[in-house]
Each structure stands twice: as structure tokens, then as C-alpha cells.
Scaffold this motif. Structure first.
Motif, PDB file in Angstrom:
ATOM      1  N   LYS A  97      39.491  43.131  39.941  1.00 40.76           N
ATOM      2  CA  LYS A  97      38.898  42.247  38.942  1.00 40.76           C
ATOM      3  C   LYS A  97      39.482  40.856  39.032  1.00 40.76           C
ATOM      4  CE  LYS A  97      37.588  45.898  35.816  1.00 40.76           C
ATOM      5  NZ  LYS A  97      38.247  47.023  35.125  1.00 40.76           N
ATOM      6  N   MET A  98      40.744  40.778  39.342  1.00 42.02           N
ATOM      7  CA  MET A  98      41.388  39.461  39.416  1.00 42.02           C
ATOM      8  C   MET A  98      40.849  38.635  40.575  1.00 42.02           C
ATOM      9  SD  MET A  98      45.286  40.417  38.376  1.00 42.02           S
ATOM     10  CE  MET A  98      45.790  38.725  38.167  1.00 42.02           C
ATOM     11  N   PHE A  99      40.487  39.286  41.655  1.00 42.51           N
ATOM     12  CA  PHE A  99      39.970  38.570  42.831  1.00 42.51           C
ATOM     13  C   PHE A  99      38.436  38.584  42.874  1.00 42.51           C
ATOM     14  CE2 PHE A  99      44.282  39.204  44.391  1.00 42.51           C
ATOM     15  CZ  PHE A  99      44.504  38.048  45.112  1.00 42.51           C
ATOM     16  N   HIS A 100      37.862  39.306  41.951  1.00 44.85           N
ATOM     17  CA  HIS A 100      36.415  39.499  41.920  1.00 44.85           C
ATOM     18  C   HIS A 100      35.926  40.087  43.240  1.00 44.85           C
ATOM     19  CE1 HIS A 100      32.106  38.655  41.318  1.00 44.85           C
ATOM     20  NE2 HIS A 100      32.405  38.671  40.049  1.00 44.85           N
ATOM     21  N   VAL A 101      36.531  41.172  43.596  1.00 44.54           N
ATOM     22  CA  VAL A 101      36.125  41.920  44.792  1.00 44.54           C
ATOM     23  C   VAL A 101      36.026  43.390  44.424  1.00 44.54           C
ATOM     24  CG1 VAL A 101      37.161  40.315  46.438  1.00 44.54           C
ATOM     25  CG2 VAL A 101      38.510  42.208  45.521  1.00 44.54           C
TER      26      VAL A 101
ATOM     27  N   TRP B 183      42.870  45.522  52.103  1.00 43.60           N
ATOM     28  CA  TRP B 183      43.959  44.545  52.182  1.00 43.60           C
ATOM     29  C   TRP B 183      45.296  45.267  52.309  1.00 43.60           C
ATOM     30  CZ3 TRP B 183      42.161  41.080  47.499  1.00 43.60           C
ATOM     31  CH2 TRP B 183      41.006  40.374  47.887  1.00 43.60           C
TER      32      TRP B 183
ATOM     33  N   LYS C 265      48.367  43.250  54.093  1.00 41.54           N
ATOM     34  CA  LYS C 265      48.356  41.970  53.380  1.00 41.54           C
ATOM     35  C   LYS C 265      48.880  42.121  51.961  1.00 41.54           C
ATOM     36  CE  LYS C 265      44.355  40.338  55.969  1.00 41.54           C
ATOM     37  NZ  LYS C 265      42.897  40.074  55.896  1.00 41.54           N
TER      38      LYS C 265
ATOM     39  N   ARG D 102      52.190  43.741  40.338  1.00 42.03           N
ATOM     40  CA  ARG D 102      51.576  42.626  39.622  1.00 42.03           C
ATOM     41  C   ARG D 102      52.160  41.296  40.100  1.00 42.03           C
ATOM     42  NH1 ARG D 102      49.379  41.473  34.391  1.00 42.03           N
ATOM     43  NH2 ARG D 102      49.412  43.644  33.818  1.00 42.03           N
TER      44      ARG D 102
ATOM     45  N   LEU E  51      49.807  35.842  45.105  1.00 45.74           N
ATOM     46  CA  LEU E  51      48.727  35.664  46.078  1.00 45.74           C
ATOM     47  C   LEU E  51      47.588  34.871  45.469  1.00 45.74           C
ATOM     48  CD1 LEU E  51      48.630  39.141  47.810  1.00 45.74           C
ATOM     49  CD2 LEU E  51      49.150  36.945  48.865  1.00 45.74           C
ATOM     50  N   LEU E  52      47.306  35.134  44.217  1.00 47.88           N
ATOM     51  CA  LEU E  52      46.239  34.415  43.529  1.00 47.88           C
ATOM     52  C   LEU E  52      46.545  32.924  43.458  1.00 47.88           C
ATOM     53  CD1 LEU E  52      44.992  36.546  40.526  1.00 47.88           C
ATOM     54  CD2 LEU E  52      43.610  35.325  42.194  1.00 47.88           C
TER      55      LEU E  52
ATOM     56  N   SER F  59      46.310  31.134  46.833  1.00 47.93           N
ATOM     57  CA  SER F  59      44.989  31.022  47.454  1.00 47.93           C
ATOM     58  C   SER F  59      44.105  30.042  46.697  1.00 47.93           C
ATOM     59  CB  SER F  59      44.312  32.391  47.493  1.00 47.93           C
ATOM     60  OG  SER F  59      44.139  32.867  46.176  1.00 47.93           O
ATOM     61  N   THR F  60      44.631  29.502  45.641  1.00 51.44           N
ATOM     62  CA  THR F  60      43.851  28.546  44.865  1.00 51.44           C
ATOM     63  C   THR F  60      43.904  27.168  45.493  1.00 51.44           C
ATOM     64  OG1 THR F  60      44.387  29.760  42.861  1.00 51.44           O
ATOM     65  CG2 THR F  60      43.515  27.544  42.605  1.00 51.44           C
ATOM     66  N   ASP F  61      42.734  26.652  45.745  1.00 56.85           N
ATOM     67  CA  ASP F  61      42.664  25.320  46.338  1.00 56.85           C
ATOM     68  C   ASP F  61      42.558  24.280  45.234  1.00 56.85           C
ATOM     69  OD1 ASP F  61      42.265  23.457  48.582  1.00 56.85           O
ATOM     70  OD2 ASP F  61      40.322  23.188  47.630  1.00 56.85           O
ATOM     71  N   ASP F  62      43.687  24.036  44.634  1.00 62.16           N
ATOM     72  CA  ASP F  62      43.684  23.102  43.522  1.00 62.16           C
ATOM     73  C   ASP F  62      44.707  22.013  43.790  1.00 62.16           C
ATOM     74  OD1 ASP F  62      43.129  22.102  40.951  1.00 62.16           O
ATOM     75  OD2 ASP F  62      45.011  22.966  40.279  1.00 62.16           O
TER      76      ASP F  62
END
Lengths: 76, 76
Positions: B30-34, B42, B47, B62, B68-69, B72-75
DNA sequence: AAACACTCGGGTAATTTGGGGT
DNA sequence: AATGTCCAAATTACCCGAGTGT
């Protein structure tokens, strides 16, 4: 036995705050009625914030998409 | 002013060190929407570190998922 | 013991990626 | 400059039956 009643059998709290939910390229593309490839270009152009799955696929933030959709749906 | 209820209370109950709490495949998915299945891939690909229950189900840290979240954020 | 949700495997469609070209 | 399409490779989503549930 177990003294604790059962305060929480399945905590749905993943730590994902409302508005931080992610969308797939196809989802965003359908909302704008454009090609997923175009959404990718928007992301590359820095017009859309995104993160990636561990496999490299992009995921977009729902709240940001909604916001962009509002700004574009309303003829400025 | 603090609107946050309390982010974690299980550690006080189970004695698990902070950040070492485990998540189910569905939680991570749910966190990665996959799909949960994707999370499994993974893990198999190395990974993502995981432990297994006695029955063979995977459990994820956790701590690592959050990290990882964020990475992976392009911010910018 | 029974019931329900979730996860385990594998296998097969559908989607996404990146580059190139109109 | 911006969008849609074509291609091949990679990643992800959905299908099933069987087992787990710290």
C-alpha cells in the motif's frame, strides 16, 4: 490466557497520511485524457513530483495531481 | 500543540526496539501502491530484507521500507 | 472445529520504461 | 516546444489452488 482483549487485530496504519497516496501513470493519464508518456514528460520536466518503485516505475502523488487538475480544468 | 496521538505504542508493549517493527506484505504494498506480489519479488531480488514467520510468510522492517520510500522520492 | 483475510508458489496478460521519429 | 506513436526489454498486475494466522 491472553489478558489483553484485542485492541487491534490488524492495524491499517501504514504510516501513509491522507493525500500522500500514490497513483500509477495510467491513472494520471486517464484523468487528464493524455498518453501515459506525456505524464512521464511532465514528471521529467519537474512539473510533477514523483517517486519510483524499486523496479523503476513512477508513482505520482494523488494530492498533487488533483491540484494540477484543478488549475488546468479551470481556464485560467 | 501536538495533534499527533501517539505514533507507536507497541514497542512499549512488546519490547521491540524502535524501527524494528515488522510489516506485512500488504502494508508495504500500500505504501508503494503496488501489488503485494511485487513486494515479494523485491524481497526475492534482494532489494528488501525480510524475515519469515514460522509458517513461511514474509515480514518486512518498517524502518527499511520508510527509508526506501524517502530515497525514491524525487523531491528537490 | 469452522470461517475469513491474507500470503504463499507459479504462470500469464497488461503496463511502464527509455529512446527514436512524425 | 509539446504530444502521440512504434519498438524491445523490463517491471508489474491478475489468475489459480493450497497453506498460514509473529
Amino acid at each position: 490466557m491472553n489478558g489483553s482483549p484485542d485492541p487491534e487485530r490488524e492495524s491499517a496504519d501504514t504510516g501513509v497520511p491522507p493525500g500522500a497516496e500514490l497513483m500509477t501513470p495510467a491513472q494520471v493519464a486517464k484523468m487528464f485524457h493524455v498518453d501515459p508518456k506525456t505524464v512521464t514528460r511532465w514528471a521529467q520536466a519537474g512539473k510533477l513530483t514523483y517517486m519510483r518503485t524499486l523496479g523503476g516505475h513512477r508513482r505520482y502523488r494523488r494530492d498533487e495531481v488533483i491540484d494540477l487538475l484543478r488549475n488546468s480544468t479551470d481556464d485560467e
